[in-house]
Design a protein around this motif. Structure first.
Motif, PDB file in Angstrom:
ATOM      1  N   CYS A 101       0.834  -1.219   0.000  1.00  0.00           N
ATOM      2  CA  CYS A 101       0.000   0.000   0.000  1.00  0.00           C
ATOM      3  C   CYS A 101       0.860   1.257   0.000  1.00  0.00           C
ATOM      4  CB  CYS A 101      -0.921   0.011   1.219  1.00  0.00           C
ATOM      5  SG  CYS A 101      -2.268  -1.169   1.139  1.00  0.00           S
ATOM      6  N   LEU A 102       1.931   1.224   0.775  1.00  0.00           N
ATOM      7  CA  LEU A 102       2.853   2.349   0.853  1.00  0.00           C
ATOM      8  C   LEU A 102       3.484   2.605  -0.518  1.00  0.00           C
ATOM      9  CD1 LEU A 102       3.889   4.232   3.140  1.00  0.00           C
ATOM     10  CD2 LEU A 102       5.895   2.728   3.305  1.00  0.00           C
ATOM     11  N   ALA A 103       3.911   1.522  -1.160  1.00  0.00           N
ATOM     12  CA  ALA A 103       4.534   1.644  -2.482  1.00  0.00           C
ATOM     13  C   ALA A 103       3.551   2.196  -3.504  1.00  0.00           C
ATOM     14  CB  ALA A 103       5.059   0.280  -2.936  1.00  0.00           C
ATOM     15  N   GLN A 104       2.307   1.696  -3.492  1.00  0.00           N
ATOM     16  CA  GLN A 104       1.300   2.181  -4.433  1.00  0.00           C
ATOM     17  C   GLN A 104       1.002   3.662  -4.225  1.00  0.00           C
ATOM     18  OE1 GLN A 104      -1.801  -0.745  -3.681  1.00  0.00           O
ATOM     19  NE2 GLN A 104      -1.413  -1.701  -5.660  1.00  0.00           N
ATOM     20  N   GLN A 105       0.994   4.085  -2.969  1.00  0.00           N
ATOM     21  CA  GLN A 105       0.759   5.502  -2.676  1.00  0.00           C
ATOM     22  C   GLN A 105       1.893   6.355  -3.232  1.00  0.00           C
ATOM     23  OE1 GLN A 105       0.251   6.450   1.492  1.00  0.00           O
ATOM     24  NE2 GLN A 105       0.670   8.609   1.156  1.00  0.00           N
ATOM     25  N   TYR A 106       3.126   5.900  -3.040  1.00  0.00           N
ATOM     26  CA  TYR A 106       4.281   6.650  -3.532  1.00  0.00           C
ATOM     27  C   TYR A 106       4.291   6.697  -5.060  1.00  0.00           C
ATOM     28  CZ  TYR A 106       6.284   6.454   1.205  1.00  0.00           C
ATOM     29  OH  TYR A 106       6.497   6.592   2.542  1.00  0.00           O
ATOM     30  N   ILE A 107       3.924   5.583  -5.693  1.00  0.00           N
ATOM     31  CA  ILE A 107       3.873   5.540  -7.156  1.00  0.00           C
ATOM     32  C   ILE A 107       2.853   6.549  -7.675  1.00  0.00           C
ATOM     33  CG2 ILE A 107       3.164   4.138  -9.145  1.00  0.00           C
ATOM     34  CD1 ILE A 107       4.383   1.714  -7.698  1.00  0.00           C
ATOM     35  N   ALA A 108       1.689   6.594  -7.016  1.00  0.00           N
ATOM     36  CA  ALA A 108       0.636   7.532  -7.422  1.00  0.00           C
ATOM     37  C   ALA A 108       1.088   8.978  -7.261  1.00  0.00           C
ATOM     38  CB  ALA A 108      -0.630   7.290  -6.601  1.00  0.00           C
ATOM     39  N   GLU A 109       1.920   9.232  -6.242  1.00  0.00           N
ATOM     40  CA  GLU A 109       2.363  10.600  -5.969  1.00  0.00           C
ATOM     41  C   GLU A 109       3.465  11.062  -6.914  1.00  0.00           C
ATOM     42  OE1 GLU A 109       3.533  10.629  -1.893  1.00  0.00           O
ATOM     43  OE2 GLU A 109       1.483  10.557  -1.111  1.00  0.00           O
ATOM     44  N   GLY A 110       4.376  10.148  -7.265  1.00  0.00           N
ATOM     45  CA  GLY A 110       5.515  10.615  -8.053  1.00  0.00           C
ATOM     46  C   GLY A 110       6.151   9.613  -8.977  1.00  0.00           C
ATOM     47  N   GLY A 111       5.504   8.476  -9.209  1.00  0.00           N
ATOM     48  CA  GLY A 111       6.065   7.500 -10.133  1.00  0.00           C
ATOM     49  C   GLY A 111       6.972   6.487  -9.463  1.00  0.00           C
ATOM     50  N   ILE A 112       7.468   5.541 -10.277  1.00  0.00           N
ATOM     51  CA  ILE A 112       8.275   4.433  -9.763  1.00  0.00           C
ATOM     52  C   ILE A 112       9.563   4.910  -9.107  1.00  0.00           C
ATOM     53  CG2 ILE A 112       9.663   2.440 -10.470  1.00  0.00           C
ATOM     54  CD1 ILE A 112       6.858   1.690 -10.324  1.00  0.00           C
ATOM     55  N   GLY A 113      10.272   5.827  -9.789  1.00  0.00           N
ATOM     56  CA  GLY A 113      11.550   6.304  -9.241  1.00  0.00           C
ATOM     57  C   GLY A 113      11.373   6.943  -7.879  1.00  0.00           C
ATOM     58  N   TYR A 114      10.340   7.758  -7.748  1.00  0.00           N
ATOM     59  CA  TYR A 114      10.035   8.425  -6.475  1.00  0.00           C
ATOM     60  C   TYR A 114       9.684   7.405  -5.402  1.00  0.00           C
ATOM     61  CZ  TYR A 114       7.322  11.391  -3.220  1.00  0.00           C
ATOM     62  OH  TYR A 114       6.823  12.024  -2.107  1.00  0.00           O
ATOM     63  N   ALA A 115       8.864   6.402  -5.772  1.00  0.00           N
ATOM     64  CA  ALA A 115       8.459   5.367  -4.823  1.00  0.00           C
ATOM     65  C   ALA A 115       9.661   4.564  -4.335  1.00  0.00           C
ATOM     66  CB  ALA A 115       7.439   4.436  -5.478  1.00  0.00           C
ATOM     67  N   LYS A 116      10.539   4.209  -5.264  1.00  0.00           N
ATOM     68  CA  LYS A 116      11.720   3.417  -4.894  1.00  0.00           C
ATOM     69  C   LYS A 116      12.608   4.173  -3.921  1.00  0.00           C
ATOM     70  CE  LYS A 116      15.543   0.849  -6.977  1.00  0.00           C
ATOM     71  NZ  LYS A 116      16.276   0.555  -8.218  1.00  0.00           N
ATOM     72  N   GLU A 117      12.788   5.467  -4.176  1.00  0.00           N
ATOM     73  CA  GLU A 117      13.639   6.284  -3.308  1.00  0.00           C
ATOM     74  C   GLU A 117      13.076   6.366  -1.887  1.00  0.00           C
ATOM     75  OE1 GLU A 117      15.322  10.894  -3.084  1.00  0.00           O
ATOM     76  OE2 GLU A 117      14.390  10.138  -4.931  1.00  0.00           O
ATOM     77  N   LEU A 118      11.766   6.613  -1.771  1.00  0.00           N
ATOM     78  CA  LEU A 118      11.149   6.714  -0.446  1.00  0.00           C
ATOM     79  C   LEU A 118      11.136   5.376   0.281  1.00  0.00           C
ATOM     80  CD1 LEU A 118       8.138   9.164  -0.926  1.00  0.00           C
ATOM     81  CD2 LEU A 118      10.452   9.643  -0.168  1.00  0.00           C
ATOM     82  N   LEU A 119      10.878   4.300  -0.481  1.00  0.00           N
ATOM     83  CA  LEU A 119      10.848   2.973   0.146  1.00  0.00           C
ATOM     84  C   LEU A 119      12.229   2.562   0.648  1.00  0.00           C
ATOM     85  CD1 LEU A 119       8.477   0.997  -2.250  1.00  0.00           C
ATOM     86  CD2 LEU A 119       8.004   1.658   0.110  1.00  0.00           C
ATOM     87  N   GLU A 120      13.268   2.974  -0.063  1.00  0.00           N
ATOM     88  CA  GLU A 120      14.625   2.661   0.395  1.00  0.00           C
ATOM     89  C   GLU A 120      14.904   3.314   1.739  1.00  0.00           C
ATOM     90  OE1 GLU A 120      17.121   3.866  -2.815  1.00  0.00           O
ATOM     91  OE2 GLU A 120      16.947   1.933  -3.874  1.00  0.00           O
ATOM     92  N   HIS A 121      14.402   4.545   1.908  1.00  0.00           N
ATOM     93  CA  HIS A 121      14.566   5.227   3.198  1.00  0.00           C
ATOM     94  C   HIS A 121      13.730   4.556   4.282  1.00  0.00           C
ATOM     95  CE1 HIS A 121      17.068   8.546   1.879  1.00  0.00           C
ATOM     96  NE2 HIS A 121      16.239   8.791   0.862  1.00  0.00           N
ATOM     97  N   ALA A 122      12.540   4.111   3.917  1.00  0.00           N
ATOM     98  CA  ALA A 122      11.617   3.543   4.907  1.00  0.00           C
ATOM     99  C   ALA A 122      11.914   2.077   5.236  1.00  0.00           C
ATOM    100  CB  ALA A 122      10.180   3.670   4.409  1.00  0.00           C
ATOM    101  N   LEU A 123      12.289   1.286   4.208  1.00  0.00           N
ATOM    102  CA  LEU A 123      12.398  -0.161   4.391  1.00  0.00           C
ATOM    103  C   LEU A 123      13.801  -0.713   4.162  1.00  0.00           C
ATOM    104  CD1 LEU A 123       9.211  -1.133   2.325  1.00  0.00           C
ATOM    105  CD2 LEU A 123       9.337  -0.711   4.784  1.00  0.00           C
ATOM    106  N   GLY A 124      14.671   0.092   3.603  1.00  0.00           N
ATOM    107  CA  GLY A 124      15.992  -0.411   3.237  1.00  0.00           C
ATOM    108  C   GLY A 124      16.027  -0.791   1.764  1.00  0.00           C
ATOM    109  N   SER A 125      17.224  -0.829   1.197  1.00  0.00           N
ATOM    110  CA  SER A 125      17.383  -1.039  -0.245  1.00  0.00           C
ATOM    111  C   SER A 125      16.839  -2.382  -0.721  1.00  0.00           C
ATOM    112  CB  SER A 125      18.862  -0.915  -0.616  1.00  0.00           C
ATOM    113  OG  SER A 125      19.041  -1.124  -1.990  1.00  0.00           O
TER     114      SER A 125
END
Length: 335
Positions: free
Chosen positions: A65-89
């Motif tokens: 759900c977190l990833a889908q929200q980030y994708i909706a906000e700014g696309g895959i690249g944006y989601a990946k960057e935020l998820l790396e901070h939140a969950l680790g690479s």
């Protein structure tokens, strides 16, 4: 993780059990009948859920759900960057991998988040085929703004290329994406992607301003008469009469032959028929209804021809400035 060997259906069942009856019932409203049956059977066969499995499934659900929200906000690249901070690479790659495999993320997703004016500066010097490919993936409103801002000598050629586009090789898409955004080059699906076509350029032209549309259509009529005619037929269909105001409809009906109108309405929906009848005098509306009843079954071809004649009248009235068709490109309506 404890739920590593669990199948998707099992995870879904555990999630619904964890959510409880009230929330699960709301989820069921958005599922197909066969999906509800499968889940119901799986829930019935699930005798117990360990705390570890429950926690793992809920954590998985939260991450997706977190990833889908980030994708909706700014696309895959944006989601990946935020998820790396939140969950680790590593965890971020797993979550994004699961999503991109199932969601079939559209190419040029990052471009859809870019302001059209900025994108125009970036692509206006590209080959017309490249511009056409990119515009085919944008929303009609974005594409319309960019198309209207291109030099007039480019507009019709780009429009024609969009209309004639059918299937684009993933290798070609990758090459174009690599120029615009290297981060997305590995996320393109390996299936051939259907993009562009007449319907695509019709949506775009319906959103541009009238002068841009006129320039493109006049050029296409010289270069490719058949294509121009096919586009024109789809640009304002008979059912679009519903989008016109009463004054415009009454202006149109004054120029329409009663027999043509009766034939056209034979194949129209109830809402269109009622809209037309409401803009006729009671006597004339009654007469048209009687003509429709007495003429009996009518060939679909005859109905379509009658409707197309009326659409032709609408286009002529618009060109003459006697009616206004609302469009997204900023036509001014004088009250």
């Amino acid at each position: 993780m404890a739920n590593r060997d669990l199948k998707g259906l099992q995870k879904a069942a555990i999630l619904l059990i964890a959510l409880g009856p009230e929330k699960s019932s709301k989820v069921f409203k958005h599922l197909k009948e066969e999906e509800i049956e499968q889940l119901t059977l799986e829930i019935a066969n699930t005798r117990s859920v360990s705390p570890k499995d429950k926690e793992a499934v809920l954590q998985d659900f939260y991450e997706v759900c977190l990833a889908q929200q980030y994708i909706a906000e700014g696309g895959i690249g944006y989601a990946k960057e935020l998820l790396e901070h939140a969950l680790g690479s590593d965890k971020a790659k797993q979550v994004i991998g699961r999503l991109t495999a199932s969601l079939q993320v559209r190419p040029f997703e990052f471009v859809r988040k870019t302001e059209p004016s900025q994108l125009l500066n970036f692509i206006q010097d590209e080959h017309n085929q490249t511009i056409a490919l990119i515009l085919s993936y944008l929303s009609p409103a974005q594409s319309a703004m960019i198309l209207a801002s291109l030099p007039q000598e480019k507009q019709a050629d780009v429009a024609r290329r969009i209309a004639e586009m059918d299937r684009t090789s993933p290798d070609v898409i990758k090459d174009v994406e690599n120029v615009l955004e290297r981060k997305l080059s590995s996320l393109v699906t390996q299936d051939y992607t259907i993009v562009g076509g007449v319907d695509s350029i019709v949506q775009i032209l319906n959103s541009v301003d009238r002068s841009t549309e006129k320039n493109i259509m006049e050029t296409l009529e010289i270069e490719n008469t058949e294509l121009a005619e096919e586009i024109r037929k789809k640009m304002f269909v008979f059912e679009d009469i519903l989008s016109l105001d009463s004054r415009s409809i009454q202006t149109i009906l004054r120029d329409v032959d009663n027999n043509e109108l009766a034939t056209a309405l034979k194949g129209a929906g109830e809402e269109v028929q009622n809209t037309i009848f409401n803009n006729l005098s009671k006597r004339l509306a009654t007469m048209i209804k009687e003509d429709m009843e007495y003429m009996g079954p009518v060939r679909l071809k005859d109905v379509e021809e009658a409707q197309q004649k009326i659409v032709g009248i609408i286009r002529k009235l618009e060109d003459a400035g006697e009616i206004v068709i609302s469009r997204g490109g900023g036509d001014e309506i004088i009250v």
